[in-house]
Design an enzyme around this catalytic site. Structure first.
Site, short mmCIF file in Angstrom:
data_model
loop_
_atom_site.label_atom_id
_atom_site.label_comp_id
_atom_site.label_asym_id
_atom_site.label_seq_id
_atom_site.Cartn_x
_atom_site.Cartn_y
_atom_site.Cartn_z
N ARG A 66 81.10 25.18 -3.48
CA ARG A 66 82.52 24.94 -3.76
C ARG A 66 83.45 25.37 -2.63
O ARG A 66 84.63 25.05 -2.63
CB ARG A 66 82.91 25.65 -5.08
CG ARG A 66 82.43 24.91 -6.31
CD ARG A 66 82.56 25.76 -7.57
NE ARG A 66 81.50 26.75 -7.67
CZ ARG A 66 81.43 27.67 -8.64
NH1 ARG A 66 82.36 27.73 -9.56
NH2 ARG A 66 80.43 28.53 -8.67
N GLN A 122 65.28 34.90 0.29
CA GLN A 122 65.08 34.03 -0.87
C GLN A 122 65.19 32.61 -0.33
O GLN A 122 66.28 32.06 -0.19
CB GLN A 122 66.16 34.29 -1.94
CG GLN A 122 65.91 33.51 -3.22
CD GLN A 122 67.11 33.49 -4.15
OE1 GLN A 122 68.26 33.65 -3.72
NE2 GLN A 122 66.87 33.26 -5.43
N GLY A 127 77.25 39.46 -3.40
CA GLY A 127 77.93 39.30 -2.11
C GLY A 127 79.25 38.57 -2.22
O GLY A 127 80.06 38.60 -1.29
N GLY A 185 79.86 34.28 -17.14
CA GLY A 185 78.94 34.62 -18.22
C GLY A 185 79.67 35.53 -19.21
O GLY A 185 80.47 36.37 -18.82
N LYS A 203 98.17 41.59 32.14
CA LYS A 203 96.72 41.65 31.92
C LYS A 203 96.08 42.68 32.84
O LYS A 203 96.39 42.72 34.03
CB LYS A 203 96.11 40.27 32.21
CG LYS A 203 94.63 40.20 31.95
CD LYS A 203 93.88 39.29 32.90
CE LYS A 203 93.50 40.00 34.19
NZ LYS A 203 92.54 39.25 35.02
N TYR A 214 94.37 35.33 41.55
CA TYR A 214 93.15 34.52 41.49
C TYR A 214 93.15 33.50 42.60
O TYR A 214 94.10 32.71 42.75
CB TYR A 214 93.14 33.82 40.12
CG TYR A 214 91.88 33.07 39.80
CD1 TYR A 214 90.63 33.65 39.95
CD2 TYR A 214 91.96 31.77 39.29
CE1 TYR A 214 89.49 32.95 39.62
CE2 TYR A 214 90.81 31.08 38.95
CZ TYR A 214 89.57 31.67 39.12
OH TYR A 214 88.43 30.98 38.79
C1 UD1 Z 1 77.06 34.88 -12.08
C2 UD1 Z 1 76.52 35.42 -13.39
C3 UD1 Z 1 77.64 35.37 -14.43
C4 UD1 Z 1 78.82 36.15 -13.95
C5 UD1 Z 1 79.29 35.69 -12.56
C6 UD1 Z 1 80.31 36.66 -12.01
C7 UD1 Z 1 74.13 34.97 -13.64
C8 UD1 Z 1 73.10 34.07 -14.22
N1 UD1 Z 1 75.40 34.64 -13.84
O1 UD1 Z 1 77.36 33.50 -12.26
O2 UD1 Z 1 77.16 35.91 -15.65
O3 UD1 Z 1 79.90 36.04 -14.87
O4 UD1 Z 1 78.18 35.63 -11.64
O5 UD1 Z 1 80.84 36.23 -10.78
O6 UD1 Z 1 73.77 35.98 -13.06
N2 UD1 Z 1 72.70 34.14 -5.64
C9 UD1 Z 1 71.55 34.29 -4.91
N3 UD1 Z 1 70.47 33.49 -5.19
C10 UD1 Z 1 70.50 32.58 -6.17
C11 UD1 Z 1 71.68 32.42 -6.94
C12 UD1 Z 1 72.77 33.23 -6.65
O7 UD1 Z 1 71.50 35.11 -3.99
O8 UD1 Z 1 69.48 31.91 -6.35
C13 UD1 Z 1 73.86 34.99 -5.33
C14 UD1 Z 1 75.05 34.21 -4.82
O9 UD1 Z 1 75.02 34.14 -3.39
C15 UD1 Z 1 76.22 35.04 -5.29
C16 UD1 Z 1 75.71 35.67 -6.57
O10 UD1 Z 1 74.31 35.61 -6.52
O11 UD1 Z 1 76.56 36.06 -4.38
C17 UD1 Z 1 76.23 34.96 -7.82
O12 UD1 Z 1 75.78 33.63 -7.81
P1 UD1 Z 1 76.64 32.46 -8.42
O13 UD1 Z 1 75.87 31.21 -8.31
O14 UD1 Z 1 78.00 32.48 -7.85
O15 UD1 Z 1 76.65 32.91 -9.96
P2 UD1 Z 1 77.70 32.47 -11.05
O16 UD1 Z 1 77.35 31.11 -11.54
O17 UD1 Z 1 79.07 32.70 -10.56
CA CA Z 2 79.99 33.37 -8.53
#
Ligand code: UD1
Ligand code: CA
Length: 454
Positions: free
Chosen positions: A15, A73, A101, A137, A348, A384
């Protein structure tokens, strides 16, 4: 129990619609992820592991040289799958705190509260009440206790009405977390391994799950798109400016300043609107920064005034200097006390000693200017030759007339005077007038050309 922190940073961040991985998008001038990493270090974790994947090389390069453990990952199958990648090297004896992150504004104080409220064998999630919980969530409670977390896409209509959401922060004993992750499935709307499913397993194993509420919704904001990134930027700027105001720094408008780094101020510093501060900047007592200034990695001495529209980078000034309006100080500009660098002046890699003035339309590069020197309007150090840079040295008390070219390497003596319009290529002696000019000529009877055909 020791603390391991796992930071999830492998997601693509579709996004954002950007070539830059989401966790490297800049917030207050540095990557989103670096805010979370700093927070982890403040908490004193003995082990900080970043789960990375999307934009892997770029992410690693951005954190080169920092003490972090990295777990790859390669394919992103959800937050639960992400945490699994960090588990093999996570000590069993530790508690694991999972951070995202893309949730960069969390404060160590809030996390310390969560850690303190949770016993070693308990689980905790950090939650917050949101007026509009769409997309997050939801926290499902029964008799006040957290029993389940459900993602927006999997939630029933009734569950979608819940305003308490999961911030993504979770705490669990490592051994138990490993066991639960092993049992995780991906039978859900997104076909992903959800970290959040761990909660239901914990509850059915009789483990206490603490739902700890954060006080401030800005703090737990997840950044998914550029709009949220901009909102987080304003929230963070407000926080930084509040801290500075509490220390006595004055701002004309706290909403119109951007601090992308560390700003250290003495007493009675005043900053007018539209100041952009980058890197490490130090402003001494009583410094005034007028409107529209960029100041990067610089140190300005007490009482210095930066008039409007200056661009200052890698510079230092002594006390009571006056810069601008419209001055440009580049790296290595070192001004002593009471120096003036006026409008359309560029400096400079030069030292300018006490009380000297360079007031108008001038370029000073690779120069050493003594005390009490006056550099006239439109003077240029020709440093220069197209290949190499050369130095200009100007002695104390020298007076450089307007429109002078100082062709370096060249030396101007102490108390020397250089006549306006001269092109100086040889040393000019102390206390003497040196000039280089063609004789002025008047052509009598000369007529201006007339337009043909008229
Ligand atoms: C997640 C939570 C949700 C919460 C929200 C808060 C889960 C299933 N959902 O949803 O409950 O309300 O964050 O912001 O945990 N990431 C990985 N590997 C992956 C998927 C994600 O490293 O395979 C990392 C992303 O880089 C990110 C974080 O996990 O930093 C959250 O991932 P994102 O896909 O944004 O989760 P949400 O759908 O926002
Ligand atoms: Ca998120």
């Amino acid at each position: 129990m020791g603390l391991s922190i796992v930071i999830l940073a492998a997601g693509q961040g579709t996004r954002m619609r950007s070539d830059l991985p989401k966790v490297l998008q800049p917030l207050a001038g540095r990557p989103l992820l670096s805010h979370v990493v700093d927070c982890a270090h403040v908490l004193g974790a003995e082990d900080v592991c970043v789960v990375y994947g999307h934009g892997g090389e770029q992410v690693l390069a951005a954190f080169d040289g920092q003490e972090l453990r990295w777990a790859l990952q390669a394919e992103q199958h959800g937050t639960g799958h992400a945490v699994m990648q960090a588990m093999p090297d996570t000590p069993d004896a530790n508690r694991v705190l999972v951070l995202f992150g893309d949730v960069p504004l969390l404060t160590p104080a809030t996390l310390e509260r969560l850690l303190a409220a949770t016993l070693d064998d308990e689980v905790a999630v950090l939650t917050v009440d949101l007026e509009d919980p769409t997309g997050y969530g939801r926290i499902v409670r029964k008799d006040g206790n957290v029993v389940r977390l459900v993602e927006q896409k999997d939630a029933t209509l009734a569950e979608q009405q819940i305003n308490e959401i999961n911030t993504g922060v979770m705490l669990s004993p490592a051994v138990r977390l490993k066991a639960w992750l092993d049992r995780l499935g991906n039978d859900n709307a997104q076909g992903e391994y959800y970290l959040t499913d761990v909660i239901e397993m914990a509850v059915s194993d009789g483990v206490v799950v603490n739902g700890v509420k954060a006080d401030d919704e800005d703090e737990v904001m997840g950044i998914n798109d550029k709009k949220q990134l901009a909102q987080a930027e304003r929230a963070l700027q407000a926080r930084l400016v509040d801290e500075l105001m509490a220390k006595g720094v004055g701002f004309a408008d706290p909403a119109r300043v951007d601090i992308r780094g560390t700003l250290t101020c003495g007493k009675d510093v005043f900053i007018d609107i539209n100041a952009v501060i980058e890197g490490d900047v130090e402003l001494g007592d009583g410094v005034v920064v007028e409107s529209n200034n960029l100041i990067r990695n610089s140190r300005l001495g007490a009482g210095t005034v930066v008039h409007s529209n200056c661009h200052i980078e890698g510079a230092t000034t002594g006390a009571n200097c006056e810069l601008g309006p419209f001055a440009r100080l580049r790296p290595g500009a070192e001004l002593a006390d009471n120096v003036k660098a006026g409008n359309f002046v560029e400096i400079k890699k030069s030292t300018i000693a006490e009380g000297s003035k360079v007031n108008h339309l001038t370029y000073v590069g690779d120069a050493e200017i003594g005390k009490g020197v006056n550099v006239g309007a439109g003077t240029i150090t020709c440093n220069y030759d197209g290949v190499n840079k050369h130095r200009t040295v100007i002695g104390d008390g020298a007076f450089i007339g307007s429109g002078v070219e100082l062709v370096a390497p060249v030396e101007i003596g102490a108390d020397a005077t250089i006549g306006a319009g001269s092109t100086i290529t040889k040393p000019a002696p102390d206390e003497a007038l040196t000039l280089e000019r063609a004789k002025q000529l008047t052509v009598k009877g000369w007529r201006r050309p007339v337009k043909k055909g008229s």
